[in-house]
Design a protein around this motif. Sequence first.
Motif, short mmCIF file in Angstrom:
data_model
loop_
_atom_site.label_atom_id
_atom_site.label_comp_id
_atom_site.label_asym_id
_atom_site.label_seq_id
_atom_site.Cartn_x
_atom_site.Cartn_y
_atom_site.Cartn_z
N UNK A 185 0.98 -1.00 -0.47
CA UNK A 185 0.09 -0.26 -0.43
C UNK A 185 0.55 1.31 -0.27
N UNK A 186 0.13 2.07 -0.91
CA UNK A 186 1.67 3.05 -1.16
C UNK A 186 1.05 4.22 0.42
N UNK A 187 2.05 5.49 0.56
CA UNK A 187 2.28 6.28 1.15
C UNK A 187 0.55 7.47 1.27
N UNK A 188 1.02 7.62 -0.90
CA UNK A 188 0.16 8.24 -1.13
C UNK A 188 -0.81 8.01 -1.91
N UNK A 189 -2.09 8.85 -2.28
CA UNK A 189 -3.06 7.97 -3.75
C UNK A 189 -3.27 8.81 -4.50
N UNK A 190 -3.24 8.39 -5.71
CA UNK A 190 -3.15 9.71 -6.79
C UNK A 190 -4.60 9.57 -7.72
N UNK A 191 -5.21 10.19 -7.89
CA UNK A 191 -6.33 10.60 -9.31
C UNK A 191 -5.89 11.08 -9.83
N UNK A 192 -7.12 11.18 -10.93
CA UNK A 192 -7.27 12.44 -11.82
C UNK A 192 -8.74 13.22 -12.46
N UNK A 193 -8.49 14.38 -12.39
CA UNK A 193 -10.08 14.70 -13.50
C UNK A 193 -9.51 15.52 -14.64
N UNK A 194 -10.09 15.54 -16.04
CA UNK A 194 -10.81 15.83 -16.97
C UNK A 194 -11.51 17.21 -16.97
N UNK A 195 -11.19 18.16 -17.02
CA UNK A 195 -11.92 19.31 -17.33
C UNK A 195 -12.26 19.68 -18.23
N UNK A 196 -13.62 20.18 -18.68
CA UNK A 196 -14.79 19.90 -20.05
C UNK A 196 -14.48 21.33 -20.79
N UNK A 197 -14.03 21.71 -21.88
CA UNK A 197 -14.55 22.56 -22.55
C UNK A 197 -16.03 23.00 -22.60
N UNK A 198 -16.44 24.51 -22.59
CA UNK A 198 -17.43 24.32 -22.70
C UNK A 198 -17.31 25.18 -24.12
N UNK A 199 -18.64 26.44 -24.66
CA UNK A 199 -18.77 26.32 -25.99
C UNK A 199 -18.33 28.18 -26.04
N UNK A 200 -18.00 28.03 -27.24
CA UNK A 200 -17.42 29.44 -27.65
C UNK A 200 -15.51 29.50 -27.73
N UNK A 201 -15.23 30.88 -27.43
CA UNK A 201 -13.44 30.98 -27.52
C UNK A 201 -13.72 31.07 -25.56
N UNK A 202 -12.40 30.25 -26.02
CA UNK A 202 -11.60 29.90 -24.62
C UNK A 202 -11.56 31.34 -23.82
N UNK A 203 -11.47 31.97 -22.15
CA UNK A 203 -10.63 32.78 -21.73
C UNK A 203 -9.85 32.00 -20.66
N UNK A 204 -8.60 31.80 -20.61
CA UNK A 204 -8.81 30.84 -19.01
C UNK A 204 -8.46 31.58 -17.95
N UNK A 205 -8.68 30.78 -16.95
CA UNK A 205 -8.79 31.55 -15.41
C UNK A 205 -7.94 32.55 -15.46
N UNK A 206 -8.39 33.72 -14.20
CA UNK A 206 -7.13 34.43 -14.48
C UNK A 206 -5.46 34.42 -13.71
N UNK A 207 -6.19 33.63 -12.70
CA UNK A 207 -5.17 33.10 -11.39
C UNK A 207 -5.01 31.96 -11.43
N UNK A 208 -3.63 31.22 -11.13
CA UNK A 208 -3.26 30.14 -10.69
C UNK A 208 -4.47 29.09 -9.42
N UNK A 209 -4.35 28.11 -10.49
CA UNK A 209 -5.37 26.93 -9.86
C UNK A 209 -5.22 26.88 -8.49
N UNK A 210 -5.98 27.03 -7.33
CA UNK A 210 -5.93 27.27 -6.12
C UNK A 210 -5.35 25.98 -4.85
N UNK A 211 -5.92 24.59 -5.83
CA UNK A 211 -5.51 23.38 -4.90
C UNK A 211 -4.46 23.17 -4.97
N UNK A 212 -3.62 23.35 -3.10
CA UNK A 212 -2.26 22.92 -4.05
C UNK A 212 -1.85 21.28 -3.94
#
Length: 418
Positions: free
Chosen positions: A329-356
């Motif tokens: 059993x590992x000391x840490x576990x991992x997971x992943x998330x695929x975040x979807x595209x919306x409909x239209x021209x992409x405007x990226x988030x203004x700030x960095x991802x806040x989830x450490x």
Amino acid sequence: MPKVLLFSRQPLTGRPLHEWLDDTAAGVVLVTTPRAVEGAEDVLAEAFPMHRLVPDYHSWATEQIAEEAARTYAVDLVASTSESDVLRAARLRARLGLPGQGTASATAYRDKVVMKRIAREAGIRVPAFAAVDSPSDLFDFLDAEGRPAVIKPRFGAGSEGVAVLRGPDDVTAFLARQRTSDVPYLPGQWMAESFVWGDFFHVDGMMRDGAALYAWPSQYDSGGIAQRLQDHSHLSSAMLDAGDPRFGPLMRLTHDVLAALPGSPTALAFHLEAWIGADGEPVLCEIASRAGGALIAEAHERVFGVHLAKEGLRAQCGSALTLTGQPPAPAELSGWTLLPAGHGAFVPPADPCPVPAADLTVRLAPGAVGRGVEHLTQSAADALVTAGSAAEVRKYQEELAQWWYAAAGWVPTASATP
């Protein structure tokens, strides 16, 4: 050093086969497409001088070109990187008398009707199912088993082409889409099965000779993979804690399925999917003799130091395995998330991802036009999330998704109208 004919339509810029195969790359006859080598033409010329470019990768002509190249260079092995190549690689091995996964094994891991028949005969729980070779087969199944039911391609991957039939209108809609379907409405192509209520899981690892060398189960989020295509939503998965009560049943199911299906003397990656309902017993959805998609391979590399897609390819090409037994059993576990595209021209988030705990990669350039989720593993951004427990991984994944939906923008355009 063995000579290997390798089927791959993966872009060389995203999957650096020459680096994965290190000193064995010089002996590889790469069968690929012009699109897959765009931006990597120098790598192709230098690392794979014996390559063959095919204009229509999924056509029968590709197998003719591959066999001619294999005979010209007297290859010793045949390898593949995608599920769609598992059967054609096995057929070529059979014609040339080469070792590796044979056609009986490849068929069992590709054809979901054959797979479920073998599993059912071995006493493994599967949904009620039937081959659908005509409309009457579908009507007979619905009369016998009721609705909701699922109809899917027998050789499909990534939930493409899957339809849930909840009522008469859904049946009509499935029959009406025949002319636009990528999968022909012909005998041997479709199947129906009963809808299974339960949580959805996957088990990933390496196998050889009908047994798991190592494996670890994970759980998809509640929406599931087919739901992502329908709702244009995010998709997440997280590894299970070793003490999770569902861990043992999923591992036992995996060992039973691998023992029941025809095995391969060559080590291969595998990806199994199953449901667990209220009774706590898993029901087999399907299994593939290749690494899982999305960021499954990367999650395993983060925790166990083994990239399953890379390991599976290297094993097919004659390289030694990095890991040969079940890890603790590992000391840490991992997971992943695929975040979807919306409909239209992409405007990226203004700030960095806040989830450490999230290692985020944005896949779209600013201004790129999103049209929702067009295929299962497509994402506007994705992230690996690593933490000390499955509960913590889930918590961070939820925070990540909430931030993404609030922070990413989509400016309406005429070409992106749903």
